[in-house]
Enzyme design. Structure first.
Site, PDB file in Angstrom:
ATOM      1  N   ASN A   1       0.840  -1.203   0.000  1.00  0.00           N
ATOM      2  CA  ASN A   1       0.000   0.000   0.000  1.00  0.00           C
ATOM      3  C   ASN A   1       0.870   1.245   0.000  1.00  0.00           C
ATOM      4  O   ASN A   1       0.503   2.278  -0.540  1.00  0.00           O
ATOM      5  CB  ASN A   1      -0.889   0.010   1.246  1.00  0.00           C
ATOM      6  CG  ASN A   1      -1.584   1.339   1.452  1.00  0.00           C
ATOM      7  OD1 ASN A   1      -2.378   1.767   0.621  1.00  0.00           O
ATOM      8  ND2 ASN A   1      -1.239   2.030   2.549  1.00  0.00           N
TER       9      ASN A   1
ATOM     10  N   ARG B   1      -8.307   5.300   0.832  1.00  0.00           N
ATOM     11  CA  ARG B   1      -7.496   4.690  -0.224  1.00  0.00           C
ATOM     12  C   ARG B   1      -6.359   5.587  -0.710  1.00  0.00           C
ATOM     13  O   ARG B   1      -5.302   5.079  -1.087  1.00  0.00           O
ATOM     14  CB  ARG B   1      -8.379   4.338  -1.420  1.00  0.00           C
ATOM     15  CG  ARG B   1      -9.031   2.973  -1.394  1.00  0.00           C
ATOM     16  CD  ARG B   1      -9.819   2.713  -0.139  1.00  0.00           C
ATOM     17  NE  ARG B   1     -10.588   1.491  -0.174  1.00  0.00           N
ATOM     18  CZ  ARG B   1     -11.872   1.439  -0.529  1.00  0.00           C
ATOM     19  NH1 ARG B   1     -12.539   2.538  -0.862  1.00  0.00           N
ATOM     20  NH2 ARG B   1     -12.497   0.267  -0.538  1.00  0.00           N
TER      21      ARG B   1
ATOM     22  N   ARG C   1      -0.402 -12.591   2.981  1.00  0.00           N
ATOM     23  CA  ARG C   1      -1.259 -11.823   3.884  1.00  0.00           C
ATOM     24  C   ARG C   1      -1.097 -10.378   3.412  1.00  0.00           C
ATOM     25  O   ARG C   1       0.005  -9.828   3.456  1.00  0.00           O
ATOM     26  CB  ARG C   1      -0.785 -12.007   5.330  1.00  0.00           C
ATOM     27  CG  ARG C   1      -1.514 -11.139   6.378  1.00  0.00           C
ATOM     28  CD  ARG C   1      -0.687  -9.940   6.790  1.00  0.00           C
ATOM     29  NE  ARG C   1      -1.267  -9.221   7.930  1.00  0.00           N
ATOM     30  CZ  ARG C   1      -0.945  -7.963   8.246  1.00  0.00           C
ATOM     31  NH1 ARG C   1      -0.048  -7.308   7.544  1.00  0.00           N
ATOM     32  NH2 ARG C   1      -1.507  -7.366   9.262  1.00  0.00           N
TER      33      ARG C   1
ATOM     34  N   ASP D   1      -1.109  -6.742   3.619  1.00  0.00           N
ATOM     35  CA  ASP D   1      -1.088  -5.676   4.616  1.00  0.00           C
ATOM     36  C   ASP D   1      -1.891  -4.474   4.115  1.00  0.00           C
ATOM     37  O   ASP D   1      -1.806  -4.101   2.941  1.00  0.00           O
ATOM     38  CB  ASP D   1       0.376  -5.264   4.831  1.00  0.00           C
ATOM     39  CG  ASP D   1       0.542  -4.237   5.931  1.00  0.00           C
ATOM     40  OD1 ASP D   1       0.486  -4.634   7.097  1.00  0.00           O
ATOM     41  OD2 ASP D   1       0.717  -3.051   5.612  1.00  0.00           O
TER      42      ASP D   1
ATOM     43  N   HIS E   1      -6.808  -0.129   2.477  1.00  0.00           N
ATOM     44  CA  HIS E   1      -6.298   1.168   2.031  1.00  0.00           C
ATOM     45  C   HIS E   1      -5.955   1.175   0.548  1.00  0.00           C
ATOM     46  O   HIS E   1      -5.306   2.081   0.053  1.00  0.00           O
ATOM     47  CB  HIS E   1      -5.089   1.575   2.887  1.00  0.00           C
ATOM     48  CG  HIS E   1      -5.469   1.720   4.329  1.00  0.00           C
ATOM     49  ND1 HIS E   1      -6.167   2.803   4.800  1.00  0.00           N
ATOM     50  CD2 HIS E   1      -5.309   0.886   5.380  1.00  0.00           C
ATOM     51  CE1 HIS E   1      -6.410   2.645   6.092  1.00  0.00           C
ATOM     52  NE2 HIS E   1      -5.901   1.484   6.472  1.00  0.00           N
TER      53      HIS E   1
ATOM     54  N   GLU F   1      -5.891  -7.926   5.160  1.00  0.00           N
ATOM     55  CA  GLU F   1      -6.090  -7.217   6.424  1.00  0.00           C
ATOM     56  C   GLU F   1      -7.123  -6.119   6.211  1.00  0.00           C
ATOM     57  O   GLU F   1      -6.860  -5.124   5.531  1.00  0.00           O
ATOM     58  CB  GLU F   1      -4.736  -6.604   6.829  1.00  0.00           C
ATOM     59  CG  GLU F   1      -4.703  -6.010   8.187  1.00  0.00           C
ATOM     60  CD  GLU F   1      -4.422  -7.033   9.267  1.00  0.00           C
ATOM     61  OE1 GLU F   1      -4.550  -8.254   9.016  1.00  0.00           O
ATOM     62  OE2 GLU F   1      -4.084  -6.604  10.376  1.00  0.00           O
TER      63      GLU F   1
ATOM     64  N   ASN G   1      -2.882 -10.777  17.286  1.00  0.00           N
ATOM     65  CA  ASN G   1      -1.831 -10.737  16.277  1.00  0.00           C
ATOM     66  C   ASN G   1      -0.792  -9.718  16.736  1.00  0.00           C
ATOM     67  O   ASN G   1      -0.913  -9.172  17.845  1.00  0.00           O
ATOM     68  CB  ASN G   1      -2.397 -10.432  14.872  1.00  0.00           C
ATOM     69  CG  ASN G   1      -2.832  -8.976  14.702  1.00  0.00           C
ATOM     70  OD1 ASN G   1      -2.664  -8.151  15.602  1.00  0.00           O
ATOM     71  ND2 ASN G   1      -3.389  -8.657  13.567  1.00  0.00           N
TER      72      ASN G   1
HETATM   73  C1  LM2 Z   1      -0.741  -3.152   9.117  1.00  0.00           C
HETATM   74  N1  LM2 Z   1      -1.777  -3.852   8.712  1.00  0.00           N
HETATM   75  O1  LM2 Z   1      -2.652  -3.440   7.849  1.00  0.00           O
HETATM   76  C2  LM2 Z   1       0.247  -3.765  10.025  1.00  0.00           C
HETATM   77  O2  LM2 Z   1      -0.287  -4.946  10.627  1.00  0.00           O
HETATM   78  C3  LM2 Z   1       0.705  -2.743  11.051  1.00  0.00           C
HETATM   79  O3  LM2 Z   1       1.585  -3.355  11.940  1.00  0.00           O
HETATM   80  C4  LM2 Z   1       1.353  -1.578  10.313  1.00  0.00           C
HETATM   81  O4  LM2 Z   1       1.688  -0.518  11.227  1.00  0.00           O
HETATM   82  C5  LM2 Z   1       0.372  -0.977   9.311  1.00  0.00           C
HETATM   83  N2  LM2 Z   1      -0.546  -1.894   8.702  1.00  0.00           N
HETATM   84  C6  LM2 Z   1       1.161  -0.316   8.197  1.00  0.00           C
HETATM   85  O5  LM2 Z   1       1.849  -1.290   7.443  1.00  0.00           O
HETATM   86  C7  LM2 Z   1       2.958  -0.613  11.866  1.00  0.00           C
HETATM   87  C8  LM2 Z   1       2.903   0.108  13.207  1.00  0.00           C
HETATM   88  C9  LM2 Z   1       2.925   1.615  13.022  1.00  0.00           C
HETATM   89  C10 LM2 Z   1       4.141   2.002  12.211  1.00  0.00           C
HETATM   90  C11 LM2 Z   1       3.984   1.316  10.849  1.00  0.00           C
HETATM   91  C12 LM2 Z   1       5.140   1.634   9.913  1.00  0.00           C
HETATM   92  O6  LM2 Z   1       1.721  -0.275  13.906  1.00  0.00           O
HETATM   93  O7  LM2 Z   1       2.998   2.231  14.318  1.00  0.00           O
HETATM   94  O8  LM2 Z   1       4.233   3.399  12.064  1.00  0.00           O
HETATM   95  O9  LM2 Z   1       3.970  -0.117  11.035  1.00  0.00           O
HETATM   96  O10 LM2 Z   1       6.363   1.256  10.471  1.00  0.00           O
HETATM   97  C13 LM2 Z   1       5.498   3.987  12.406  1.00  0.00           C
HETATM   98  C14 LM2 Z   1       5.363   4.891  13.650  1.00  0.00           C
HETATM   99  C15 LM2 Z   1       4.430   6.070  13.296  1.00  0.00           C
HETATM  100  C16 LM2 Z   1       4.984   6.840  12.100  1.00  0.00           C
HETATM  101  C17 LM2 Z   1       5.192   5.856  10.934  1.00  0.00           C
HETATM  102  C18 LM2 Z   1       5.837   6.538   9.730  1.00  0.00           C
HETATM  103  O11 LM2 Z   1       4.838   4.138  14.725  1.00  0.00           O
HETATM  104  O12 LM2 Z   1       4.380   6.955  14.424  1.00  0.00           O
HETATM  105  O13 LM2 Z   1       4.011   7.808  11.722  1.00  0.00           O
HETATM  106  O14 LM2 Z   1       6.027   4.766  11.341  1.00  0.00           O
HETATM  107  O15 LM2 Z   1       7.140   6.965  10.018  1.00  0.00           O
HETATM  108  C19 LM2 Z   1       4.471   9.156  11.636  1.00  0.00           C
HETATM  109 CA    CA Z   2      -3.510   3.676  -0.225  1.00  0.00          CA
END
Ligand code: LM2
Ligand code: CA
Length: 475
Positions: free
Chosen positions: A101, A152, A189, A191, A195, A228, A290
């Protein structure tokens, strides 16, 4: 044909969160294959941006791809192929968590786990390559979940949002997924599926290769796809369910409420039904937790070991959905990454003489817990049966059979249970797989004696939360 590509005597997915490819390969041979797990869900395989916080490389850096080169802390392409080859050989399928995405978030300096660089300010990812024109414009952040377009085309947590409607972008994604399939993966899976536009996903899925017959798959096997799709706002699973399966978050939410005493167990008779707006069973992937929900609230995890085990027993006994369990590492903070060495490489698990992962190694290895592994076998044995002989005491004691193949009873009443129940099972002496197991001709746990009419006296003390028996544990 079996949609999931699992062997016909298997039925459970285990998410091996942050494990390396070589450790998964060994685990397939040493434990998952012999214990008849159906498939492993891996962490993302594509090169991700390196994120360094004070004391850790956060697990979530894996959800920020920087290129489609298969080099991460879990291993490179050769290690990936080693894993698929060895796991497929012992009948364990590999499903890969795929992130397309978006690319990374904004970073001052972006270097990837495979050496690729990016200039996130310009949306420049030469490792693919993607340039600014391949992303959605103007850049915006998703805030209104009642706006289907925003969900999206805007950014999820500041992650650079790819425009999959552009044929070039779609082709890059198709090539990346086909590389995984050619390397022996059996499914994906998806992700952040909600979106992306369903039509774009459909176009991508249609162009995926059949599975690689060199890995033992039947000719014309299609990759297993599960998506997801979180349940919030105006975009629902209905737009996605005809293209692939869907992660059904209601299951884990409901199970947490029942097993932590917020709702009486008797109402679990509605579990999986339309009343809770749950997906049709044949389209749902279900789980107690998860990697995301175990870091949120209101969900049961290894941190509540006793009730978590009972909750997993329910998930695995009940025929609803494709069951998935999560194998974790111990953590306290949200960000905390997997157990790592000083050079930041991921540490392997250490297995003790009881076949469990040591706590010092940092890995929980829920999939090795005796009660969990035995419930995986239970699910395999009762595969394709229905709930029958439902019984409850009007409150927190329930029992049901899986046709005439298995029987399970739960007691969360806080007082002892001693009741004669219809088990649906053929007459015999069965061994409870929570308290013990069959060893040769004896049972190391509680015995359940089923009469000629299928009845048995079920006794559970106040702190024995369940018992489970199935054909194959009788004598
Ligand atoms: C998912 N499923 O649809 C994943 O299961 C989930 O773990 C992912 O989020 C999400 N979608 C995007 O792929 C994780 C996590 C976020 C993290 C993102 C990207 O939960 O907290 O975001 O991965 O690494 C992080 C920071 C956030 C920041 C972002 C961009 O926590 O604060 O936003 O990176 O730098 C400014
Ligand atoms: Ca998108």
């Amino acid at each position: 044909y079996i949609k999931t590509n699992q062997l016909s005597d298997r039925s459970v997915i285990v998410q091996m969160f942050e494990w390396t490819w070589l450790d998964i390969a060994a685990e397939c041979e040493n434990f998952l294959g012999p214990n008849k797990y159906g498939a492993v869900q891996t962490s993302p395989a594509t090169e991700n941006v390196i994120v360094r916080l004070n004391t850790t490389r956060p697990w979530y850096e894996r959800y920020q791809p920087i290129s489609y080169k298969l080099t991460t802390r879990s291993g490179d392409e050769a290690a990936f192929l080693n894993m698929t080859t060895r796991c497929n050989k012992v009948g364990v399928r590999i499903y890969v968590d795929v992130v397309f995405n978006h690319m990374t978030g904004s970073h001052n300096e972006s270097i990837g786990t495979g050496g690729s660089v990016a200039t996130t300010q310009n949306n420049s990812y030469p490792g693919v390559p993607y340039t600014d024109e391949h992303f959605h414009h103007p850049e915006c952040e998703i805030s209104d979940y009642n706006n289907a377009t925003e969900i999206r085309v805007c950014q999820l947590s500041g992650l650079k949002d790819l425009n999959q409607t552009i044929p070039y972008v779609r082709q890059k994604i198709i090539d990346y997924l086909n590389n995984l399939i050619d390397l022996g993966a059996a499914g994906i899976r998806v992700d952040a599926a909600k979106h992306m536009w369903p039509e774009d996903l459909n176009e991508i899925y249609k162009n995926l290769h059949n599975l690689n017959t060199n890995h033992g798959f039947r000719r014309n096997s299609r990759p297993y796809i599960y998506q997801e799709v979180a349940k919030d706002g105006v975009v629902t699973y209905n737009d996605y369910k005809d293209m692939g399966d869907i992660t059904e978050f209601t299951a884990g939410n409901e199970i947490a409420q029942f097993f932590s005493g917020q709702k009486p167990l008797k109402n679990l008779s509605f579990y999986g039904g339309t009343g809770l707006d749950m997906m049709p069973s044949e389209n749902a992937v279900v789980f107690v937790d998860n990697h995301d929900t175990q870091r949120a609230s209101g969900i049961l995890t290894y941190k509540n070991e006793t009730i978590y085990k009972a909750a997993l027993a329910f998930l695995l006994a009940h025929p609803y959905g494709q069951a998935r369990i999560t194998s974790s590492f111990y953590f306290t903070d949200f960000d905390e990454g997997p157990p790592a060495n000083a050079d930041e490489s991921i540490k392997g698990p250490v297995i003790n003489s009881n076949n469990q992962c040591t706590q010092e190694s940092g890995w929980v290895c829920e999939h090795r817990w005796d009660t969990v592994a035995r419930m995986v076998r239970f699910r395999n044995e009762v595969h394709k049966t229905q709930v029958a002989n439902w019984w409850d005491n009007g409150n927190n004691q329930i029992a049901f059979s899986l046709d005439n193949k298995g029987f399970i009873a739960f007691n969360l009443e806080g007082t002892a249970m001693n009741t004669t129940l219809q088990t649906g099972l053929p007459a015999g002496t069965y061994c409870d797989i929570r308290s013990g197991k069959v060893q040769g001709t004896t049972c190391s746990g509680k015995i359940v004696a089923v009469s000629n009419t299928g009845q048995a006296i079920v006794t559970l003390s106040a702190d024995e939360l369940y018992l489970a028996v199935h054909v194959g544990t009788d004598s």
